[in-house]
Design a protein around this motif. Structure first.
Motif, PDB file in Angstrom:
ATOM      1  N   ARG A   1       0.837  -1.202   0.000  1.00  0.00           N
ATOM      2  CA  ARG A   1       0.000   0.000   0.000  1.00  0.00           C
ATOM      3  C   ARG A   1       0.869   1.248   0.000  1.00  0.00           C
ATOM      4  O   ARG A   1       0.552   2.234  -0.669  1.00  0.00           O
ATOM      5  N   GLY A   2       1.979   1.206   0.725  1.00  0.00           N
ATOM      6  CA  GLY A   2       2.865   2.362   0.781  1.00  0.00           C
ATOM      7  C   GLY A   2       3.463   2.693  -0.577  1.00  0.00           C
ATOM      8  O   GLY A   2       3.525   3.868  -0.970  1.00  0.00           O
ATOM      9  N   ASN A   3       3.906   1.663  -1.313  1.00  0.00           N
ATOM     10  CA  ASN A   3       4.479   1.901  -2.631  1.00  0.00           C
ATOM     11  C   ASN A   3       3.425   2.410  -3.616  1.00  0.00           C
ATOM     12  O   ASN A   3       3.702   3.277  -4.451  1.00  0.00           O
ATOM     13  N   LEU A   4       2.222   1.859  -3.530  1.00  0.00           N
ATOM     14  CA  LEU A   4       1.145   2.319  -4.399  1.00  0.00           C
ATOM     15  C   LEU A   4       0.832   3.787  -4.121  1.00  0.00           C
ATOM     16  O   LEU A   4       0.678   4.598  -5.056  1.00  0.00           O
ATOM     17  N   ARG A   5       0.738   4.138  -2.841  1.00  0.00           N
ATOM     18  CA  ARG A   5       0.454   5.528  -2.472  1.00  0.00           C
ATOM     19  C   ARG A   5       1.575   6.450  -2.967  1.00  0.00           C
ATOM     20  O   ARG A   5       1.312   7.556  -3.466  1.00  0.00           O
ATOM     21  N   TYR A   6       2.805   5.982  -2.855  1.00  0.00           N
ATOM     22  CA  TYR A   6       3.970   6.774  -3.275  1.00  0.00           C
ATOM     23  C   TYR A   6       3.890   7.105  -4.768  1.00  0.00           C
ATOM     24  O   TYR A   6       3.977   8.270  -5.165  1.00  0.00           O
ATOM     25  N   VAL A   7       3.702   6.102  -5.600  1.00  0.00           N
ATOM     26  CA  VAL A   7       3.712   6.349  -7.045  1.00  0.00           C
ATOM     27  C   VAL A   7       2.470   7.119  -7.483  1.00  0.00           C
ATOM     28  O   VAL A   7       2.540   7.964  -8.390  1.00  0.00           O
ATOM     29  N   VAL A   8       1.319   6.885  -6.837  1.00  0.00           N
ATOM     30  CA  VAL A   8       0.110   7.626  -7.194  1.00  0.00           C
ATOM     31  C   VAL A   8       0.277   9.110  -6.867  1.00  0.00           C
ATOM     32  O   VAL A   8      -0.082   9.981  -7.669  1.00  0.00           O
ATOM     33  N   LEU A   9       0.833   9.415  -5.691  1.00  0.00           N
ATOM     34  CA  LEU A   9       1.064  10.816  -5.331  1.00  0.00           C
ATOM     35  C   LEU A   9       2.026  11.479  -6.315  1.00  0.00           C
ATOM     36  O   LEU A   9       1.826  12.635  -6.723  1.00  0.00           O
ATOM     37  N   MET A  10       3.070  10.758  -6.698  1.00  0.00           N
ATOM     38  CA  MET A  10       4.017  11.308  -7.667  1.00  0.00           C
ATOM     39  C   MET A  10       3.329  11.610  -8.992  1.00  0.00           C
ATOM     40  O   MET A  10       3.543  12.664  -9.601  1.00  0.00           O
TER      41      MET A  10
END
Length: 230
Positions: A62-71
């Motif tokens: 979930r953290g990686n998904l949130r990271y790339v989506v925010l970017m």
């Protein structure tokens, strides 16, 4: 976990980025351009540190998904603002380069085959669209190079230094005037961002204000402020 050293890297990156963009108010301030060459390698270091914190086999979190989506979201929000400030720029804003750099860093760090595929596809995209990307293919490769240097050490530190300099040579004027003093200073500043970033990371004992998710907003908002002042 909060890292004072990482926050120090982020603050230094943001402040030097602002200094660079102040040239829209003072176009002849070459010193601001040189100082601004520290920003991009330090942002790439922040990406590398965040990627390196994850377990090598744990990409789909979930953290990686949130990271790339925010970017991606802030890449989309930043582009019209950047284009408004610098309508003559031949490249996108820095955000697409950083997004591809994140994906390449995943390919370097994570042992999954799918992560390697994502990383290679991002390298291919960086090569195909190098002329449209700020800092070009070298910039896309820089976060992954930071990861390699931190894990292997030794001569591996030359790679991020060379990529930091190479990214600035996507500037056609610098490339055509390699011996000009401003070019030499620019390349020296870009290379010096690597040992500087490594040194900043080690200052864990300092009290540094945290750079949290508001940091994503900082890029488009500061461009708007500079546009308003200009």
């Amino acid at each position: 976990m909060r890292s004072a050293g990482l926050d120090l890297v982020k603050w230094t990156a943001m402040l030097t980025m602002v200094a660079d963009h102040l040239r829209f108010l003072w176009p002849d301030a070459d010193g601001l351009f040189v100082l601004g060459r520290l920003a991009f390698p330090l942002f790439c270091l922040a990406i590398a540190v965040n990627v390196g914190r994850g377990r090598a086999e744990a990409l789909y979190t979930r953290g990686n998904l949130r990271y790339v989506v925010l970017m991606l979201v802030f890449a989309g929000l930043s582009e019209p603002v950047y284009r408004w400030l610098d309508s003559g720029s031949p490249t996108f804003s820095v955000m697409p380069t950083l997004v591809l750099g994140l994906l390449v860093a995943w390919g370097v760090h994570h042992s999954l085959r799918s992560a390697r595929v994502i990383g290679l596809a991002s390298l291919l995209a960086g090569w195909l669209f190098s002329e449209q990307l700020m800092y070009g293919l070298a910039g896309v490769m820089l976060p992954g190079a930071w990861l390699m240097a931190r894990s292997k050490g030794g001569a591996a530190w030359l790679l991020p230094c060379l990529l930091a300099m190479g990214g600035n040579l996507t500037n056609s004027w610098l490339r055509e005037h390699l011996l000009a003093p401003i070019t030499v200073l620019t390349l020296m500043a870009a290379a010096s961002a690597i040992p500087l970033g490594w040194s900043l990371l080690r200052h864990e004992g300092w009290r540094v204000p945290a750079v949290e998710r508001w940091g994503y907003l900082f890029y488009p908002v500061h461009l708007l402020v500079i546009k308003g002042l200009s």
